[in-house]
Write a protein that holds these residues in place. Structure first.
Motif, PDB file in Angstrom:
ATOM      1  N   LEU A 163      18.530  -0.358  -1.782  1.00 21.57           N
ATOM      2  CA  LEU A 163      19.477  -0.071  -0.709  1.00 21.57           C
ATOM      3  C   LEU A 163      18.908   0.851   0.355  1.00 21.57           C
ATOM      4  O   LEU A 163      19.577   1.134   1.351  1.00 21.57           O
ATOM      5  CB  LEU A 163      20.746   0.541  -1.302  1.00 21.57           C
ATOM      6  CG  LEU A 163      21.437  -0.324  -2.352  1.00 21.57           C
ATOM      7  CD1 LEU A 163      22.650   0.381  -2.913  1.00 21.57           C
ATOM      8  CD2 LEU A 163      21.827  -1.674  -1.781  1.00 21.57           C
ATOM      9  N   ASN A 173      26.502  -7.181  -4.121  1.00 17.12           N
ATOM     10  CA  ASN A 173      26.020  -8.559  -4.108  1.00 17.12           C
ATOM     11  C   ASN A 173      25.073  -8.854  -5.272  1.00 17.12           C
ATOM     12  O   ASN A 173      24.838 -10.010  -5.600  1.00 17.12           O
ATOM     13  CB  ASN A 173      25.310  -8.853  -2.782  1.00 17.12           C
ATOM     14  CG  ASN A 173      26.292  -8.996  -1.622  1.00 17.12           C
ATOM     15  OD1 ASN A 173      27.479  -9.252  -1.843  1.00 17.12           O
ATOM     16  ND2 ASN A 173      25.805  -8.812  -0.413  1.00 17.12           N
ATOM     17  N   SER A 182      28.028  -2.821   0.036  1.00 20.44           N
ATOM     18  CA  SER A 182      28.252  -4.258  -0.102  1.00 20.44           C
ATOM     19  C   SER A 182      26.995  -4.962  -0.613  1.00 20.44           C
ATOM     20  O   SER A 182      27.083  -5.893  -1.421  1.00 20.44           O
ATOM     21  CB  SER A 182      28.685  -4.833   1.248  1.00 20.44           C
ATOM     22  OG  SER A 182      28.855  -6.227   1.168  1.00 20.44           O
ATOM     23  N   ARG A 183      25.822  -4.537  -0.159  1.00 26.87           N
ATOM     24  CA  ARG A 183      24.573  -5.140  -0.648  1.00 26.87           C
ATOM     25  C   ARG A 183      24.400  -4.875  -2.143  1.00 26.87           C
ATOM     26  O   ARG A 183      23.896  -5.728  -2.880  1.00 26.87           O
ATOM     27  CB  ARG A 183      23.384  -4.592   0.127  1.00 26.87           C
ATOM     28  CG  ARG A 183      23.332  -5.037   1.575  1.00 26.87           C
ATOM     29  CD  ARG A 183      21.903  -4.962   2.109  1.00 26.87           C
ATOM     30  NE  ARG A 183      21.305  -3.663   1.904  1.00 26.87           N
ATOM     31  CZ  ARG A 183      21.324  -2.678   2.788  1.00 26.87           C
ATOM     32  NH1 ARG A 183      21.967  -2.847   3.945  1.00 26.87           N
ATOM     33  NH2 ARG A 183      20.738  -1.518   2.542  1.00 26.87           N
ATOM     34  N   ARG A 240      25.298 -12.167  -7.249  1.00 25.32           N
ATOM     35  CA  ARG A 240      24.131 -13.049  -7.344  1.00 25.32           C
ATOM     36  C   ARG A 240      23.847 -13.414  -8.799  1.00 25.32           C
ATOM     37  O   ARG A 240      23.443 -14.535  -9.107  1.00 25.32           O
ATOM     38  CB  ARG A 240      22.919 -12.358  -6.724  1.00 25.32           C
ATOM     39  CG  ARG A 240      21.667 -13.232  -6.661  1.00 25.32           C
ATOM     40  CD  ARG A 240      20.566 -12.537  -5.877  1.00 25.32           C
ATOM     41  NE  ARG A 240      19.402 -13.399  -5.753  1.00 25.32           N
ATOM     42  CZ  ARG A 240      18.406 -13.431  -6.615  1.00 25.32           C
ATOM     43  NH1 ARG A 240      18.440 -12.636  -7.688  1.00 25.32           N
ATOM     44  NH2 ARG A 240      17.382 -14.232  -6.444  1.00 25.32           N
ATOM     45  N   THR A 256      28.162  -0.826   4.342  1.00 29.47           N
ATOM     46  CA  THR A 256      27.160  -1.904   4.404  1.00 29.47           C
ATOM     47  C   THR A 256      26.218  -1.883   3.206  1.00 29.47           C
ATOM     48  O   THR A 256      26.054  -2.904   2.527  1.00 29.47           O
ATOM     49  CB  THR A 256      26.378  -1.817   5.721  1.00 29.47           C
ATOM     50  OG1 THR A 256      27.291  -1.956   6.823  1.00 29.47           O
ATOM     51  CG2 THR A 256      25.323  -2.914   5.793  1.00 29.47           C
ATOM     52  N   PRO A 257      25.541  -0.784   2.874  1.00 31.74           N
ATOM     53  CA  PRO A 257      24.683  -0.795   1.681  1.00 31.74           C
ATOM     54  C   PRO A 257      25.485  -0.943   0.392  1.00 31.74           C
ATOM     55  O   PRO A 257      24.988  -1.509  -0.589  1.00 31.74           O
ATOM     56  CB  PRO A 257      23.960   0.554   1.742  1.00 31.74           C
ATOM     57  CG  PRO A 257      24.808   1.423   2.589  1.00 31.74           C
ATOM     58  CD  PRO A 257      25.455   0.515   3.586  1.00 31.74           C
TER      59      PRO A 257
END
Length: 485
Positions: free
Chosen positions: A261, A386, A382-383, A390, A379-380
């Motif tokens: 991140l 994921n 959310s990454r 995934r 934003t990070p």
């Protein structure tokens, strides 16, 4: 000695000798031919001595009976008894058994049967019923468990140049690792490798037991037993394959999230949590309980992954109508405060409440965000979330026949199958067998439910974390020229 007596003696002794020779040719130390010849020949000899008037006739008659008994008993009964005493000989001829262990077992058994006995014959049922041969002695080429190499799927498996992922959804190395990890309790001759292949084929194609039976040339009842036996064996190794990291592994997970991140503020993050829905055919009596917000019947799978998408905890089985937050509150990781450890946190989407206790769970700011600092945190975050999505996508792509249509098995068996898929996912990752996800799903269940008594909100730490993420990693050189204190 009178002439009649001498003739009777000779005539009586002759069949005795022939009877002994017949018995010896049949390898019978105390065969029926010897017994009959000696008994009847002895009668002839006695008659030759006592009954001089009929000595020759009696000796010839009784001696002839001894001779006939020698021929029929020594050669005939001796051959039959030898066949009964060696019942494994026909088994070896029929099956082509060549296993050294089985041959040693046969030799020892035959020697035991051929020991001198006090009776004249062996009953058929006693001669043919043998002690059970241990599993390690079972010959894989016997008539019951002989591998049919004409089966196409087995031809692919034995050809080491063939990639098995198209048919079995795992690489060859992953299959070998799985086979070595599990232990199968079996009382028949199916090889462990073949049972694992059968289970993977059934799981990868979601085929009926009848189709798998024809594919592997195995009885349908055996297919059912093998599928359940292999799944149970995989469940037994679940806690070895899916486990919380500790020690250096825990530090490595935190460093992995920080590197992924791009901020050291995430070094205390040791997992990401999310849930997904697994389709199934629900029980008729409680079908409404399994109807989720996407209007199909399902059960819930809650999972926590590390920075590489490896599952470190799973919780599966609650009906699809339940909210993600409620599933979390009923899971062992929440009720027992099992993970994360003190000073560490896990990340979840907006469907979960932001918590400080009993577990440290951080969620993103609620939309809409108020300023760039909040956006810099969202934003990070959310990454990071994921990663678990995934992992779900990889598992669903690998076992698409299981996850993209309702499973035609008992609802009670579905959680076990899903747990097996999670175990196989981790084994595949350990062996570098990575499948890129083809589709992604939005598993967000809407706003979180109200907090239960005993829980402590973690929303007050949002601003601190957002400020830490927004802070520059390196102080600018111009800042060193001034003292702001």
């Amino acid at each position: 000695m009178p002439r009649g007596t001498s003739v009777g003696f000779v005539v009586a002794i002759l069949p005795c000798g022939l009877g002994a020779a017949g018995a010896a040719s049949a390898f019978l130390p105390c065969g029926s031919g010897v017994a009959a010849a000696i008994f009847l020949g002895g009668l002839g000899f006695t008659a030759a001595i006592l009954w001089r008037g009929f000595n020759v006739v009696a000796a010839i008659f009784l001696g002839g009976l001894g001779f006939a008994a020698a021929i029929f008993g020594g050669l005939g009964f001796g051959t039959v008894r030898t066949k009964w005493a060696d019942p494994l000989e026909g088994y070896v001829e029929e099956t082509g058994c060549s296993c050294a262990l089985v041959q040693a077992h046969q030799k020892a058994r035959v020697q035991q049967i051929r020991k001198p006995r006090k009776f004249l014959h062996i009953p058929l049922q006693q001669a043919t019923v043998l002690p059970k041969i241990p599993q390690t002695m079972v010959n894989p080429t016997s008539s019951y468990c002989r591998i049919n190499r004409a089966v196409p799927i087995l031809q692919l498996y034995f050809d080491e140049a063939v990639d098995l992922r198209n048919d079995l959804r795992l690489s060859r190395q992953s299959i070998l690792s799985l086979t070595a990890a599990i232990r199968l309790d079996s009382d028949h001759g199916w090889e462990r490798d073949i049972e694992v292949l059968l289970f993977l084929f059934w799981l990868g194609h979601a085929a009926s037991f009848r189709v798998v039976s024809r594919t592997f040339d195995i009885p349908k009842s055996s297919v059912h037993d093998i599928v359940h036996r292999v799944s149970s064996a995989i469940i037994r190794i679940l806690r070895r394959v899916i486990a919380f990291p500790t020690g250096d592994d825990l530090v490595a997970v935190g460093e992995g999230f920080a590197q992924l991140l791009g901020s050291p503020a995430f070094s205390s993050t040791v997992g990401a949590i999310d849930g997904c829905h697994i389709r199934l055919k629900p029980p008729a009596a409680t079908a409404q309980c399994y109807l989720n917000r996407k209007l199909f019947h399902s059960i819930q799978l809650q999972a926590i992954t590390n920075h590489r998408g490896k599952f470190i905890d799973i919780f599966v089985g609650y009906p699809g109508s339940m909210h993600d937050a409620r599933v979390l509150r009923n899971s062992p990781v929440f009720t027992g405060s099992l993970y994360p450890p003190a000073g560490k946190c896990i990340l979840g989407d907006g469907g979960y409440p932001c918590l400080r206790e009993p577990i440290y769970l951080i969620t993103p700011y609620r939309e809409p965000v108020q300023n760039p600092v909040q956006q810099g945190w969202t934003t990070p975050h959310s990454r990071a979330r994921n990663i678990v999505e995934r992992a779900f996508g990889m598992m669903k792509t690998r076992w698409r026949s299981v996850f993209f249509k309702a499973m035609e098995v008992s609802p009670a068996f579905v959680p076990e199958v899903i747990a097996c898929c999670a175990v196989l996912h981790n084994i595949a990752l350990q062996n570098g067998d990575i499948v890129e996800p083809e589709v992604g799903e939005n598993n967000h269940d809407g706003p979180p439910e109200a907090l239960n008594p005993g829980t402590r909100s973690g929303e007050h730490v949002w601003d601190d974390l957002a400020a830490a993420v927004s802070a520059p990693d390196i102080r600018l050189p111009a800042l060193h020229d001034h003292d702001y204190l």
